[in-house]
Design an enzyme around this catalytic site. Sequence first.
Site, mmCIF file in Angstrom:
data_model
loop_
_atom_site.group_PDB
_atom_site.id
_atom_site.type_symbol
_atom_site.label_atom_id
_atom_site.label_comp_id
_atom_site.label_asym_id
_atom_site.label_seq_id
_atom_site.Cartn_x
_atom_site.Cartn_y
_atom_site.Cartn_z
ATOM 1 N N ARG A 111 0.822 -1.217 0.000
ATOM 2 C CA ARG A 111 0.000 0.000 0.000
ATOM 3 C C ARG A 111 0.855 1.266 0.000
ATOM 4 O O ARG A 111 0.425 2.311 0.498
ATOM 5 C CB ARG A 111 -0.975 0.025 1.178
ATOM 6 C CG ARG A 111 -2.050 -1.058 1.108
ATOM 7 C CD ARG A 111 -3.087 -0.847 2.205
ATOM 8 N NE ARG A 111 -3.972 -2.007 2.284
ATOM 9 C CZ ARG A 111 -4.539 -2.437 3.397
ATOM 10 N NH1 ARG A 111 -4.314 -1.816 4.550
ATOM 11 N NH2 ARG A 111 -5.330 -3.478 3.402
ATOM 12 N N ARG A 163 -3.360 6.023 0.106
ATOM 13 C CA ARG A 163 -3.975 7.109 0.860
ATOM 14 C C ARG A 163 -3.035 7.887 1.762
ATOM 15 O O ARG A 163 -3.382 8.982 2.206
ATOM 16 C CB ARG A 163 -5.140 6.555 1.678
ATOM 17 C CG ARG A 163 -6.300 6.059 0.824
ATOM 18 C CD ARG A 163 -7.317 5.326 1.656
ATOM 19 N NE ARG A 163 -6.805 4.051 2.153
ATOM 20 C CZ ARG A 163 -7.469 3.250 2.980
ATOM 21 N NH1 ARG A 163 -8.671 3.614 3.426
ATOM 22 N NH2 ARG A 163 -6.948 2.113 3.376
ATOM 23 N N ARG A 186 -6.718 11.322 -7.180
ATOM 24 C CA ARG A 186 -7.875 10.433 -7.076
ATOM 25 C C ARG A 186 -9.160 11.182 -6.750
ATOM 26 O O ARG A 186 -10.254 10.585 -6.789
ATOM 27 C CB ARG A 186 -7.649 9.418 -5.944
ATOM 28 C CG ARG A 186 -7.127 8.046 -6.322
ATOM 29 C CD ARG A 186 -8.126 7.130 -7.018
ATOM 30 N NE ARG A 186 -9.441 7.089 -6.432
ATOM 31 C CZ ARG A 186 -9.791 6.346 -5.389
ATOM 32 N NH1 ARG A 186 -8.918 5.600 -4.775
ATOM 33 N NH2 ARG A 186 -11.042 6.356 -4.961
ATOM 34 N N ASP A 193 -6.526 -3.302 -7.483
ATOM 35 C CA ASP A 193 -7.251 -3.853 -6.336
ATOM 36 C C ASP A 193 -7.486 -5.326 -6.616
ATOM 37 O O ASP A 193 -7.611 -5.736 -7.784
ATOM 38 C CB ASP A 193 -8.592 -3.143 -6.139
ATOM 39 C CG ASP A 193 -9.263 -3.557 -4.833
ATOM 40 O OD1 ASP A 193 -8.998 -2.908 -3.800
ATOM 41 O OD2 ASP A 193 -10.021 -4.543 -4.848
ATOM 42 N N TYR A 201 -14.737 -13.068 -0.241
ATOM 43 C CA TYR A 201 -15.510 -11.891 -0.635
ATOM 44 C C TYR A 201 -16.756 -12.300 -1.419
ATOM 45 O O TYR A 201 -17.859 -11.782 -1.191
ATOM 46 C CB TYR A 201 -14.662 -10.955 -1.499
ATOM 47 C CG TYR A 201 -13.814 -9.988 -0.724
ATOM 48 C CD1 TYR A 201 -14.389 -8.969 0.036
ATOM 49 C CD2 TYR A 201 -12.429 -10.061 -0.758
ATOM 50 C CE1 TYR A 201 -13.616 -8.069 0.749
ATOM 51 C CE2 TYR A 201 -11.636 -9.163 -0.050
ATOM 52 C CZ TYR A 201 -12.240 -8.173 0.698
ATOM 53 O OH TYR A 201 -11.472 -7.284 1.400
#
Length: 355
Positions: A38, A42, A51, A87, A162
Amino acid sequence: MTANDAPSGKQPTATYDSAFLKACRREPVPHTPVWFMRQAGRSLPEYRKVREGIPMLESCARPELVTEITLQPVRRHGVDAAIYYSDIVVPLKAIGVDLDIKPGVGPVVEQPIRTRADLARLRDLTPEDVPYVTEAIGMLTRELGATPLIGFAGAPFTLASYLVEGGPSRTYENAKAMMYGDPQLWADLLDRLADITAAFLKVQIEAGASAVQLFDSWAGALAPADYRRSVLPASAKVFDAVADYGVPRIHFGVGTGELLGLMGEAGADVVGVDWRVPLDEAVRRVGPGKALQGNLDPTVLFAGKDVVEAKAQEVLDAAAGLEGHVFNLGHGVMPKTDPDALTRLVEYVHGASAR
């Protein structure tokens, strides 16, 4: 020739002699290579700026944007490898699964997979389904030059969880109920996801990725016997499908201290270790013939420069006897991490490990 091949009589590719690929191959390195899971994301203000207003899955399908985001941490931190910005649910979206990534929640599947009839919704993935991946990786490898690019995918178990749960879960009751209650349906689901995952990794490698990482983020929820019986065959199928490309294959999960040996057995060249198990103990569990990746607790980065350096040194000391070591966090960079702390950490590891 792939990024990890150097046939006799031919010049190796630009990335072949990088510290990162040397460490993955368990060869001597000039310094311990560093990258962060990551790292493109962010924690960077420049990421949040580009973004702004763009949904996650849309951002993953824009080659110019993917290229810019992937390069941001390389420019800022001086890491030894880039990680492709994407992702784990991108290949599922690409084959038509109705899902979305909802802010503050994560991937949400509109119609969970619960019956054998539902398997028909999981068709094969082809390069034509993800042309933006091929385009973005081509752009990235031209920009990165001698810096390797890591491709990645979600492992069959995590993707299946998921799909069966319909979104994130703390208990995985629906997924485990299928695994225990209808083992043949579960095996068929994971086998199909293994084919989709392998196809997605092949696209990335053929476009120019120098290594690949399989994220089994949720595998830590499993007992070793259940992992061996119900998960390992599918992960092994993925690793075997890309073995002939010759690129290093990394396997990572969270809370997988009891599974480290099995995760290496699945076919990884490099086993990722979270912060719960020291690297000198992890190497005993994994066994010989594998490099290790990890494993600073990501929350240490909030504790101040002196503490970060002391804890990083502990990781380096524990890794001193390893055949190969790639420094990383024990999980992904947390959103509120100070980017300067990451830059300083890279500098410290490079300096402290210089040969």
